[in-house]
Write an enzyme that holds these catalytic residues in place. Sequence first.
Site, PDB file in Angstrom:
ATOM      1  N   ARG A 105      16.576  -8.824 -51.431  1.00 50.79           N
ATOM      2  CA  ARG A 105      15.701  -9.599 -50.550  1.00 50.79           C
ATOM      3  C   ARG A 105      16.245  -9.665 -49.128  1.00 50.79           C
ATOM      4  NH1 ARG A 105      15.006 -15.422 -52.822  1.00 50.79           N
ATOM      5  NH2 ARG A 105      13.342 -15.335 -51.258  1.00 50.79           N
ATOM      6  N   GLU A 140       7.898 -16.447 -55.126  1.00 49.88           N
ATOM      7  CA  GLU A 140       6.510 -16.368 -55.576  1.00 49.88           C
ATOM      8  C   GLU A 140       5.945 -17.715 -56.010  1.00 49.88           C
ATOM      9  OE1 GLU A 140       6.166 -13.939 -59.025  1.00 49.88           O
ATOM     10  OE2 GLU A 140       8.039 -14.661 -59.889  1.00 49.88           O
ATOM     11  N   GLU A 183      22.467 -15.866 -53.614  1.00 51.54           N
ATOM     12  CA  GLU A 183      22.075 -15.231 -52.360  1.00 51.54           C
ATOM     13  C   GLU A 183      21.682 -16.267 -51.311  1.00 51.54           C
ATOM     14  OE1 GLU A 183      18.131 -15.653 -54.483  1.00 51.54           O
ATOM     15  OE2 GLU A 183      20.247 -15.371 -54.981  1.00 51.54           O
ATOM     16  N   ASP A 184      21.114 -17.405 -51.741  1.00 52.17           N
ATOM     17  CA  ASP A 184      20.786 -18.484 -50.801  1.00 52.17           C
ATOM     18  C   ASP A 184      22.039 -18.996 -50.098  1.00 52.17           C
ATOM     19  OD1 ASP A 184      18.564 -19.184 -53.232  1.00 52.17           O
ATOM     20  OD2 ASP A 184      17.828 -19.273 -51.175  1.00 52.17           O
ATOM     21  N   ARG A 215      26.168 -21.614 -59.127  1.00 48.55           N
ATOM     22  CA  ARG A 215      26.156 -21.878 -57.683  1.00 48.55           C
ATOM     23  C   ARG A 215      27.474 -22.496 -57.231  1.00 48.55           C
ATOM     24  NH1 ARG A 215      20.233 -23.765 -55.443  1.00 48.55           N
ATOM     25  NH2 ARG A 215      19.301 -21.679 -55.561  1.00 48.55           N
TER      26      ARG A 215
END
Length: 735
Positions: free
Chosen positions: A539, A556, A643-644, A691
Amino acid sequence: MQTRKKYIFLTFLASWLLLFFFGGDQLRRFTFFSGRKTEARRNWPLWTDRSILKSFADPEELQNDGDPSLLSPRERRAARLSVYKNSRCRMETCFDFSRCEKHGFKVFTYPRERDQPLSESYSKILTSIERSRYYTPNPEEACLFILSIDTLDRDHLSGQYVRNVDEKIRGFPLWNGGRNHLIFNLYSGTWPNYTEDLGFDIGQAILAKASFYTENFRPGFDISIPLFSKDHPQRGGERGWLYQDSIPPKKKYLLVFKGKRYLTGIGSGTRNALHHIHNGKDIVSLTTCKHGKDWEKHKDTRCDKDNVDYEKFDYQELLHNSTFCIVPRGRRLGSFRFLEALQAAGIPVLLSDGWELPFAEAIDWGKAAVVGNEKLLLQIPSAVRCIHPERVLAFQQQTQFLWDAYFSSVDKIVHTTLEIIKDRLRPHRSRSRFLWNALPGGLLALPDFSTHLGDFPFYYLQHGSSPSEKFTAFIRAVSPASSLSQPILRLIQAVSTSQYCAQILVLWSCEKPPPPSGKWPQTTVPLTIIQGRGKLSDRFFPYAAIQTDAVLSLDEHTSLSTSEVDFAFVVWRSFPERIVGFPTQSHFWDPEQRRWGYTSKWTNELSIVLTAAAFYHRYYHSLFTEYLPAGLRELVDGLAACEDILMNVLVAAVTKLPPIKVTQRKQHKETVPQQVKGTAGVASGRRFSQRQDCLDQLVDWFGYMPLVSSQLRLDPVLFKDQVSVLRKKYPRLEK
């Protein structure tokens, strides 16, 4: 006629007699013969009026400058030629560019030998390269080679001196006369002259050296690096000491120095003279003779008093409270004091004639340091007093920028060295001097992305421009169903009706193929499907289809209205270097666990904006993919929802600023993949644990916590005020 000749002869004779009588003594003092000429040059100065004007300096003292250890120009030239046999090397003549064409700029480090000890500093240098994006384990792909032999300390009196280097490097099949090799060195030469002799022939290798003498420096080929200690951090590093409330810029002391005084030998002249500028008030210049084994044998009449005064002041206290810091040469041209002054926001006053300043090819030291002359030491106090306070503050701010960008860790010193070499390979795609000397720095401004300032998110103000007025919506789809779900249909409809939307890209990350084009909703903007590779890091890949400056990253299942999208984009255009979005989370320091913690609870503080609904500049896609090493991207692909965090950590490391939250109608609920009944709670707990693990590993890699906390949320004007709806620009945000 004869009478006329007689008068002319008598007149000529009388003139000579008068000249000899009145000026004969002076004529005898002039030297007309070659032997006397040589003697006169040797005994310069030879005053013709010595009997009238008394000389206050011994001519012999003037000739040798009072330091018998100094080499003559001829001796320096001979020493330089003996060390740098390829002194005319340039990139065009001593570097094979063809090795870098196929695989790009890759660096190979020679395998480490078990019986070959390495110093702590050289181990850090090799580690910096091997964990970077430049590294390759395959020598066939390499553009540049680094020896595994420790070449940092080439003082043969040192315990870390490696012998027989010439014999060892000749046995390396990749050596090739030093071509495409980079050699690091911190110390060269030894007592008493400390010449730049490395003790081996470097051939055509590039030399990255501390205390580089300008006469030996090969411009455009060698690189001058700073002298750093073995305790210099591997990565991260401590922050500078200048804070936002450090106003006014002038501190308690104007000018300070505290250090060793050499009684004899090279470097003693400058440090012996420093006591002349000490006034005990705003200028503190303290030296001590008390160092070395036999200091008492050489001590002079000043030593005892100097040693007493030296103990009255604390060095760290002086650094914290001084505007300018004197950085004189030591035995060699560089010293640890240079980096200490930069970190302390003490403007360095350099007294080291002939020193090629670190990374001077890229860094404009005229904006961060005062370059003095050793012979004009007494003029330094008056010179620094003349600098205007506004200029002083600008100097201090630049010292902090340079420290943080290039010098605070071994990683940054090594990476700056490599990036300078990389820029030489493609001059047409190299960084401008402005990029090197302005935030966020040359290491974070990738020329592969662009060399035009207006394409980066940091320079709009300096460039006098604004980001583009449209954005690209980038939706990541992971649903395994072959048909489109209702949430993504509503999301595409809401985004496409925004007046600022230029196009919609859907990253299809499912194993099954995407639905045919006829099943996608009809939109007023182009809608393109991109087939992903099934990796979370996809992404943030710099897709060529993204043409706008702004990217709206969406999941989404995200639910947003057109008004929310419009308002968030307007906010982002005012802060194009930051992440602007809706769902937020935060980090905190856990004193019991002594580690950084991660929480998704709604609190007054935030430090992470989830990329499930966030605007950011497309440059961060390039930075994510090309700046970060492959190991970090593999970490993202292995841990869910990492990834965040990595994107937020990266942007915070670049900008030193927190993200911005904008108002939202509904509280964001993070979606997780569909689970078997009864296992949703376990999956959520596993996701949270991953996380936390991700955050720990990122802090370890960066060497510090880059995230910055904030309590700011931006709402539209008149948001939820009791006024007419007609006066509100975004009334739908309140429904």
